[in-house]
Design a protein around this motif. Structure first.
Motif, mmCIF file in Angstrom:
data_model
loop_
_atom_site.group_PDB
_atom_site.id
_atom_site.type_symbol
_atom_site.label_atom_id
_atom_site.label_comp_id
_atom_site.label_asym_id
_atom_site.label_seq_id
_atom_site.Cartn_x
_atom_site.Cartn_y
_atom_site.Cartn_z
ATOM 1 N N GLY A 93 0.890 -1.138 0.047
ATOM 2 C CA GLY A 93 0.102 0.054 -0.119
ATOM 3 C C GLY A 93 0.749 1.206 0.093
ATOM 4 O O GLY A 93 1.769 1.523 -0.762
ATOM 5 N N TYR A 342 -9.228 10.669 -1.515
ATOM 6 C CA TYR A 342 -9.334 9.260 -1.277
ATOM 7 C C TYR A 342 -10.789 8.952 -1.734
ATOM 8 O O TYR A 342 -10.890 7.691 -2.478
ATOM 9 C CB TYR A 342 -8.849 8.863 -0.068
ATOM 10 C CG TYR A 342 -8.721 7.462 0.197
ATOM 11 C CD1 TYR A 342 -7.810 6.602 -0.335
ATOM 12 C CD2 TYR A 342 -9.940 6.806 0.870
ATOM 13 C CE1 TYR A 342 -7.981 5.280 0.138
ATOM 14 C CE2 TYR A 342 -9.753 5.494 0.993
ATOM 15 C CZ TYR A 342 -8.708 4.623 0.694
ATOM 16 O OH TYR A 342 -9.012 3.323 1.015
ATOM 17 N N THR A 355 -7.683 -1.215 -9.877
ATOM 18 C CA THR A 355 -7.513 -0.264 -8.739
ATOM 19 C C THR A 355 -8.489 -0.670 -7.528
ATOM 20 O O THR A 355 -8.123 -0.677 -6.227
ATOM 21 C CB THR A 355 -7.857 1.110 -9.345
ATOM 22 O OG1 THR A 355 -7.232 1.548 -10.196
ATOM 23 C CG2 THR A 355 -7.882 2.060 -8.294
ATOM 24 N N GLN A 358 -6.765 -3.634 -5.745
ATOM 25 C CA GLN A 358 -5.869 -3.107 -4.858
ATOM 26 C C GLN A 358 -6.196 -2.396 -3.561
ATOM 27 O O GLN A 358 -5.622 -2.510 -2.260
ATOM 28 C CB GLN A 358 -4.755 -2.157 -5.886
ATOM 29 C CG GLN A 358 -3.802 -2.852 -6.578
ATOM 30 C CD GLN A 358 -2.991 -2.244 -7.435
ATOM 31 O OE1 GLN A 358 -3.431 -1.270 -8.045
ATOM 32 N NE2 GLN A 358 -1.795 -2.375 -7.266
ATOM 33 N N ARG A 359 -7.150 -1.436 -3.816
ATOM 34 C CA ARG A 359 -7.865 -0.773 -2.785
ATOM 35 C C ARG A 359 -8.231 -1.861 -1.745
ATOM 36 O O ARG A 359 -8.514 -1.446 -0.328
ATOM 37 C CB ARG A 359 -8.869 0.078 -3.122
ATOM 38 C CG ARG A 359 -8.432 1.407 -3.944
ATOM 39 C CD ARG A 359 -9.650 2.168 -4.275
ATOM 40 N NE ARG A 359 -10.276 2.649 -3.044
ATOM 41 C CZ ARG A 359 -10.246 3.907 -2.696
ATOM 42 N NH1 ARG A 359 -9.445 4.840 -3.002
ATOM 43 N NH2 ARG A 359 -11.450 4.345 -1.981
ATOM 44 N N THR A 362 -5.315 -3.669 0.046
ATOM 45 C CA THR A 362 -4.590 -2.927 1.195
ATOM 46 C C THR A 362 -5.270 -2.325 2.220
ATOM 47 O O THR A 362 -4.939 -2.242 3.433
ATOM 48 C CB THR A 362 -4.181 -1.624 0.448
ATOM 49 O OG1 THR A 362 -5.243 -0.853 -0.304
ATOM 50 C CG2 THR A 362 -3.208 -1.951 -0.798
ATOM 51 N N HIS A 363 -7.047 -2.279 2.148
ATOM 52 C CA HIS A 363 -7.986 -2.002 3.414
ATOM 53 C C HIS A 363 -7.616 -3.395 4.063
ATOM 54 O O HIS A 363 -7.477 -3.333 5.507
ATOM 55 C CB HIS A 363 -9.075 -1.841 2.821
ATOM 56 C CG HIS A 363 -10.143 -1.778 3.847
ATOM 57 N ND1 HIS A 363 -10.139 -0.647 4.479
ATOM 58 C CD2 HIS A 363 -10.946 -2.674 4.226
ATOM 59 C CE1 HIS A 363 -11.130 -1.006 5.500
ATOM 60 N NE2 HIS A 363 -11.622 -1.962 5.442
ATOM 61 N N THR A 367 -2.948 -1.084 5.070
ATOM 62 C CA THR A 367 -1.694 -0.271 4.539
ATOM 63 C C THR A 367 -2.126 0.596 3.506
ATOM 64 O O THR A 367 -1.500 1.237 2.837
ATOM 65 C CB THR A 367 -0.740 -1.380 3.676
ATOM 66 O OG1 THR A 367 -1.481 -2.061 2.732
ATOM 67 C CG2 THR A 367 -0.055 -2.360 4.465
ATOM 68 N N ASP A 368 -3.419 1.231 3.511
ATOM 69 C CA ASP A 368 -4.084 2.149 2.870
ATOM 70 C C ASP A 368 -3.903 3.348 3.444
ATOM 71 O O ASP A 368 -3.407 3.766 4.491
ATOM 72 C CB ASP A 368 -5.426 1.941 2.518
ATOM 73 C CG ASP A 368 -6.446 1.639 3.583
ATOM 74 O OD1 ASP A 368 -6.006 1.727 4.622
ATOM 75 O OD2 ASP A 368 -7.554 1.464 3.412
#
Length: 417
Positions: A93, A342, A355, A358-359, A362-363, A367-368
């Motif tokens: 992230g 964001y 995307t 990845q969001r 990372t959530h 690590t977002d």
């Protein structure tokens, strides 16, 4: 479909060198991403352990060298950090963009937060090749290369019509399903190994594996649908690559530009300069101006802010506090702008499956950007605890006691996993 049909198609697919090479490529990419991610996380944990020991030793030396609360507060650093979660190895992230450790003092906080963010965010846009990036970006590309010519190659070889007449209707689905399953296994097995080593829970491992499977099935469905058109394989590949390029790179890039232009706000440098100018200007002001402003926000110290010399520690920390208070409107606007951007990027992500994936990862890995903001809030709360500890000692004029410093607050990271 009988077991004989499955074995025949499996053998046929694996005899194609291109398929084997692409599956091995997926396995190597997954292994590389899991290994590098695990090394990064292990290095971060080792750094935290090393700094914790040095931080404790440093404060003990400060107590031995100084004999006043003001000096002890000035020279004592306190390590704050956001420890990586167990899943962080798979989705690093923004931990390479936002700071995840600070050494803070009793001085004005805004400067300590913003002057330590030295990495250029523009250079960090490329990100790292972690597992989330491999799945979001490289996996669809591998699927396109594996499935785009599933029918076109048979047409070129003159076998398509014969297979359509003689094979069952589920023949093409069986072949595509085997390829997708093989790629999923090549990608997910290294992740499972890394997750076990890093202590990820079984439920979270299953959730990630299921999410990856759904993501691959979505791209596989698109490839399967496109392969039905009677065009040469290069044309089909070009179309699918165009969709991949559009959704994985162009839409996120254009979205970032539009969001940056739409949501304007102060920069970290503006906050830093405002706080520094307020602190530097206080040296030339009469003490009572600073103390009056301090009493306005801290009425509990009314009547205890008088000074009798050119320099007193309570006056020094009072104008450090005033510097933060003057920069607070800019800091709040800065944070609000970041949150607006964001949230807007979340809407753009619905147009970009890469995307969105990845969001999501990372959530789950904490690590977002919201996780980074939570760490900053933890730092601010800890700094406020330091002030609440030292102010009674300074403003009440208590006699120095090294034993009293043992009651200083210690930073406790938000370790929820």
């Amino acid at each position: 479909m009988s077991w004989l049909d499955i074995r025949r198609e499996t053998t046929f697919v694996l005899r194609r060198k291109s398929v084997v090479i692409l599956l091995i490529s997926g396995l190597v990419l997954s292994l590389f991403s899991v290994w590098t991610g695990s090394m990064d996380v292990a290095q971060q944990r080792a750094t935290i352990e090393r700094l914790l020991e040095a931080d404790k030793q440093d404060r003990e030396e400060v107590i031995q060298k100084h004999s006043g609360y003001g000096e002890a507060a000035y020279y004592s650093f306190h390590l704050t950090y956001a420890e990586p979660s167990s899943l962080a190895f798979a989705a690093l992230g923004v931990r390479d963009v936002y700071p995840w450790k600070h050494r803070v003092r009793m001085l004005a906080l805004e400067g300590q937060i913003h002057e330590s963010d030295t990495q250029n965010p523009e250079l960090a846009l490329a990100g790292r090749i972690d597992f989330a990036f491999v799945i979001a970006v490289f996996a669809p590309l591998l699927l396109i290369l594996l499935l785009h010519d599933m029918r076109a190659s048979e047409r070129a070889a003159g076998r398509h019509d014969f297979l359509t007449v003689t094979a069952r209707s589920s023949f093409w689905l069986l072949r595509a399903g085997f390829i997708v399953t093989a790629l999923w296994l090549a990608l997910i097995i290294p992740f499972i190994g890394g997750a076990i080593v890093n202590g990820v829970s079984a439920s979270l491992i299953s959730l990630v594996a299921l999410t990856v499977a759904v993501y691959l099935l979505g791209w596989a469905a698109l490839c399967y649908w496109v392969s039905r058109f009677r065009f040469p394989a290069p044309v089909l590949a070009s179309f699918l690559l165009g969709v991949w390029l559009l959704t994985s790179f162009i839409i996120p890039a254009v979205g970032d530009v539009v969001i940056e232009e739409t949501y304007q706000g102060p920069a970290g440098g503006d906050i830093l300069m405002t706080q520094r100018e307020a602190v530097n200007a206080a040296w030339d002001l009469p003490h009572h101006i600073t103390m009056d402003a301090f009493e306005a926000s801290h009425p509990q110290w009314e009547g205890k802010t008088q000074t009798s010399s050119l320099f007193e520690w309570k006056w020094y920390y009072a104008f450090q506090q005033i510097g933060d208070e003057k920069a607070r409107p800019l800091s709040q606007a800065y944070q609000q702008t970041a949150e607006d951007r964001y949230n807007a990027a979340g809407w753009v992500a619905w147009l970009s499956p890469a995307t969105l994936l990845q969001r999501t990862l990372t959530h789950w890995a904490q690590t977002d950007a919201p996780a980074a903001w939570q760490y900053e809030r933890d730092v601010r709360e800890f700094h406020a605890e330091l002030r609440h500890f030292y102010y009674p000692l300074l403003f009440n004029g208590r006699e120095y006691s090294a034993a009293a410093l043992e009651e200083r607050p210690t930073f406790k990271p938000n370790a929820d996993d």
